[in-house]
Design a protein around this motif. Structure first.
Motif, PDB file in Angstrom:
ATOM      1  N   GLN A  73       0.804  -1.215   0.000  1.00  0.00           N
ATOM      2  CA  GLN A  73       0.000   0.000   0.000  1.00  0.00           C
ATOM      3  C   GLN A  73       0.844   1.275   0.000  1.00  0.00           C
ATOM      4  O   GLN A  73       0.387   2.337  -0.434  1.00  0.00           O
ATOM      5  CB  GLN A  73      -0.923   0.014   1.233  1.00  0.00           C
ATOM      6  N   PHE A  74       2.094   1.190   0.481  1.00  0.00           N
ATOM      7  CA  PHE A  74       2.942   2.376   0.552  1.00  0.00           C
ATOM      8  C   PHE A  74       3.611   2.688  -0.781  1.00  0.00           C
ATOM      9  O   PHE A  74       4.003   3.820  -1.039  1.00  0.00           O
ATOM     10  CB  PHE A  74       4.000   2.194   1.639  1.00  0.00           C
ATOM     11  N   LYS A  75       3.756   1.680  -1.630  1.00  0.00           N
ATOM     12  CA  LYS A  75       4.430   1.892  -2.902  1.00  0.00           C
ATOM     13  C   LYS A  75       3.461   2.008  -4.076  1.00  0.00           C
ATOM     14  O   LYS A  75       3.859   2.401  -5.167  1.00  0.00           O
ATOM     15  CB  LYS A  75       5.407   0.741  -3.173  1.00  0.00           C
ATOM     16  N   ILE A  76       2.224   1.667  -3.832  1.00  0.00           N
ATOM     17  CA  ILE A  76       1.260   1.630  -4.922  1.00  0.00           C
ATOM     18  C   ILE A  76       0.984   3.054  -5.433  1.00  0.00           C
ATOM     19  O   ILE A  76       0.828   3.991  -4.654  1.00  0.00           O
ATOM     20  CB  ILE A  76      -0.039   0.934  -4.465  1.00  0.00           C
ATOM     21  N   LYS A  77       0.964   3.223  -6.744  1.00  0.00           N
ATOM     22  CA  LYS A  77       0.753   4.534  -7.357  1.00  0.00           C
ATOM     23  C   LYS A  77      -0.642   4.664  -7.983  1.00  0.00           C
ATOM     24  O   LYS A  77      -1.278   5.697  -7.890  1.00  0.00           O
ATOM     25  CB  LYS A  77       1.826   4.788  -8.413  1.00  0.00           C
ATOM     26  N   ASN A  78      -1.080   3.600  -8.614  1.00  0.00           N
ATOM     27  CA  ASN A  78      -2.406   3.595  -9.227  1.00  0.00           C
ATOM     28  C   ASN A  78      -3.169   2.377  -8.705  1.00  0.00           C
ATOM     29  O   ASN A  78      -3.065   1.283  -9.279  1.00  0.00           O
ATOM     30  CB  ASN A  78      -2.290   3.555 -10.751  1.00  0.00           C
ATOM     31  N   PRO A  79      -3.898   2.536  -7.583  1.00  0.00           N
ATOM     32  CA  PRO A  79      -4.544   1.372  -6.956  1.00  0.00           C
ATOM     33  C   PRO A  79      -5.413   0.566  -7.907  1.00  0.00           C
ATOM     34  O   PRO A  79      -5.372  -0.666  -7.902  1.00  0.00           O
ATOM     35  CB  PRO A  79      -5.372   2.001  -5.825  1.00  0.00           C
ATOM     36  N   SER A  80      -6.208   1.223  -8.726  1.00  0.00           N
ATOM     37  CA  SER A  80      -7.119   0.500  -9.607  1.00  0.00           C
ATOM     38  C   SER A  80      -6.365  -0.418 -10.558  1.00  0.00           C
ATOM     39  O   SER A  80      -6.669  -1.609 -10.669  1.00  0.00           O
ATOM     40  CB  SER A  80      -7.973   1.489 -10.403  1.00  0.00           C
ATOM     41  N   LEU A  81      -5.353   0.120 -11.234  1.00  0.00           N
ATOM     42  CA  LEU A  81      -4.614  -0.673 -12.220  1.00  0.00           C
ATOM     43  C   LEU A  81      -3.739  -1.730 -11.557  1.00  0.00           C
ATOM     44  O   LEU A  81      -3.672  -2.872 -12.023  1.00  0.00           O
ATOM     45  CB  LEU A  81      -3.765   0.240 -13.095  1.00  0.00           C
ATOM     46  N   GLU A  82      -3.067  -1.370 -10.472  1.00  0.00           N
ATOM     47  CA  GLU A  82      -2.123  -2.304  -9.859  1.00  0.00           C
ATOM     48  C   GLU A  82      -2.834  -3.436  -9.122  1.00  0.00           C
ATOM     49  O   GLU A  82      -2.425  -4.592  -9.210  1.00  0.00           O
ATOM     50  CB  GLU A  82      -1.169  -1.541  -8.940  1.00  0.00           C
ATOM     51  N   ILE A  83      -3.897  -3.115  -8.386  1.00  0.00           N
ATOM     52  CA  ILE A  83      -4.670  -4.176  -7.735  1.00  0.00           C
ATOM     53  C   ILE A  83      -5.383  -5.027  -8.782  1.00  0.00           C
ATOM     54  O   ILE A  83      -5.429  -6.255  -8.681  1.00  0.00           O
ATOM     55  CB  ILE A  83      -5.669  -3.575  -6.731  1.00  0.00           C
ATOM     56  N   GLY A  84      -5.907  -4.367  -9.810  1.00  0.00           N
ATOM     57  CA  GLY A  84      -6.513  -5.121 -10.907  1.00  0.00           C
ATOM     58  C   GLY A  84      -5.516  -6.047 -11.570  1.00  0.00           C
ATOM     59  O   GLY A  84      -5.850  -7.177 -11.942  1.00  0.00           O
ATOM     60  N   GLY A  85      -4.264  -5.588 -11.706  1.00  0.00           N
ATOM     61  CA  GLY A  85      -3.222  -6.424 -12.300  1.00  0.00           C
ATOM     62  C   GLY A  85      -2.915  -7.645 -11.461  1.00  0.00           C
ATOM     63  O   GLY A  85      -2.662  -8.738 -11.997  1.00  0.00           O
ATOM     64  N   ILE A  86      -2.938  -7.501 -10.138  1.00  0.00           N
ATOM     65  CA  ILE A  86      -2.699  -8.645  -9.252  1.00  0.00           C
ATOM     66  C   ILE A  86      -3.825  -9.668  -9.376  1.00  0.00           C
ATOM     67  O   ILE A  86      -3.583 -10.884  -9.460  1.00  0.00           O
ATOM     68  CB  ILE A  86      -2.545  -8.162  -7.795  1.00  0.00           C
ATOM     69  N   VAL A  87      -5.064  -9.178  -9.401  1.00  0.00           N
ATOM     70  CA  VAL A  87      -6.208 -10.096  -9.532  1.00  0.00           C
ATOM     71  C   VAL A  87      -6.135 -10.825 -10.872  1.00  0.00           C
ATOM     72  O   VAL A  87      -6.377 -12.039 -10.956  1.00  0.00           O
ATOM     73  CB  VAL A  87      -7.531  -9.326  -9.392  1.00  0.00           C
ATOM     74  N   ARG A  88      -5.797 -10.105 -11.918  1.00  0.00           N
ATOM     75  CA  ARG A  88      -5.687 -10.734 -13.242  1.00  0.00           C
ATOM     76  C   ARG A  88      -4.580 -11.784 -13.260  1.00  0.00           C
ATOM     77  O   ARG A  88      -4.716 -12.843 -13.867  1.00  0.00           O
ATOM     78  CB  ARG A  88      -5.419  -9.663 -14.294  1.00  0.00           C
ATOM     79  N   ARG A  89      -3.483 -11.493 -12.567  1.00  0.00           N
ATOM     80  CA  ARG A  89      -2.385 -12.465 -12.503  1.00  0.00           C
ATOM     81  C   ARG A  89      -2.814 -13.722 -11.750  1.00  0.00           C
ATOM     82  O   ARG A  89      -2.484 -14.839 -12.160  1.00  0.00           O
ATOM     83  CB  ARG A  89      -1.176 -11.833 -11.819  1.00  0.00           C
ATOM     84  N   ILE A  90      -3.561 -13.557 -10.646  1.00  0.00           N
ATOM     85  CA  ILE A  90      -4.060 -14.715  -9.905  1.00  0.00           C
ATOM     86  C   ILE A  90      -5.003 -15.539 -10.780  1.00  0.00           C
ATOM     87  O   ILE A  90      -4.961 -16.779 -10.781  1.00  0.00           O
ATOM     88  CB  ILE A  90      -4.761 -14.264  -8.611  1.00  0.00           C
TER      89      ILE A  90
END
Length: 272
Positions: A159-176
């Motif tokens: 959470q401290f390094k994240i710059k674009n929560p929507s894209l980065e969290i979405g990217g993690i879900v897509r990777r899973i």
């Protein structure tokens, strides 16, 4: 013909003869190919009759997001599913990543303080999807595990390094999701909601930080507590199966209540 046209002509000649894995083929060829594939070799059921009926279970490659307000019973729902799975000797016990609840507390929270047989890492490393994937594959090799519970999504995010929560969290879900498809895992992923406006019931579009969480999942199950007749919130809950891609089913509401530390479906007789 100039040099540029010659290069283009050569490229087109190569493409006409191309027969790689990603070759463009007709819908009839693809249908014939899929007809030869085996159906999923197992499905996972929850032990909640209505939910199992409308979803026809969960199949390999599927990502199921479990969400709801804080302290609504998301972990209890996943524990309920785990306990049901572990009743069947033919099913390999699942793998748990219990980031939110300390492992000792989590193990003792099952009915009677006795957890069924499942697997967990000895220690947990947050904020690393690489580490998560390695542990899944380790448990697959050692224990034949193909069912995974993650509690919860935001522990995989820095959470401290994240710059674009929507894209980065979405990217993690897509990777899973891609990981589940590639290796045939079924993944249950707990995720938080944003604040739900007063007077509204929680829905999948209230998922926190990124709309991609719902978009890349195969099904979203939203759980929330409901008030008893006297207005108090005790042990009753309602579950909404928001959508299910494989079956095409949409929005089914299911009444639940706590019994011996797990969630069970409330029958009409129980509801009286």
């Amino acid at each position: 013909m100039n040099r540029l046209n010659k290069i283009r002509a050569q490229q087109l000649d190569k493409l006409r003869a191309y027969t790689g894995d990603d070759e463009v083929v007709s819908s009839h060829e693809l249908r014939a190919m899929y007809a030869q594939e085996k159906e999923p070799d197992f499905k996972v059921y929850t032990g909640i009759p209505t939910l199992d009926r409308v979803t026809d279970g969960s199949a390999p490659g599927e990502l199921i997001v479990v969400t709801g307000p804080t302290k609504c019973g998301k972990t209890e729902l996943c524990k309920t599913i785990t306990s049901y799975i572990c009743k069947f000797p033919s099913m390999a016990p699942p793998l748990w990543f219990t980031y939110e609840v300390p492992p000792k507390q989590f193990l003792n929270s099952f009915p009677g303080g006795k957890s069924p047989l499942f697997y967990m890492p000895r220690t947990l490393h947050a904020q690393s999807v690489d580490w998560f994937e390695e542990r899944c594959l380790e448990s697959w090799e050692k224990n034949s595990t193909r069912i995974v519970f993650i509690d919860h999504l935001h522990f995989l995010v820095d959470q401290f390094k994240i710059k674009n929560p929507s894209l980065e969290i979405g990217g993690i879900v897509r990777r899973i999701k891609r990981f589940a498809v590639e290796f045939g895992f079924i993944v249950f992923l707990n995720a938080h909601l944003t604040k739900v406006p007063a007077g509204e019931r929680p829905r999948h579009h209230h998922l926190r930080d990124s709309s991609f969480v719902a978009q890349d999942s195969d099904s979203v199950w939203v759980l929330w507590r409901v008030r008893d007749n006297d207005g108090e919130i005790r042990n009753r809950a309602q579950l909404s199966m928001e959508f299910h891609r494989r079956t095409g089913k949409m929005e089914k509401l299911i009444d639940l209540h706590m019994q011996d530390g797990l969630l069970v479906e409330t029958s009409r007789q129980d509801a009286k």
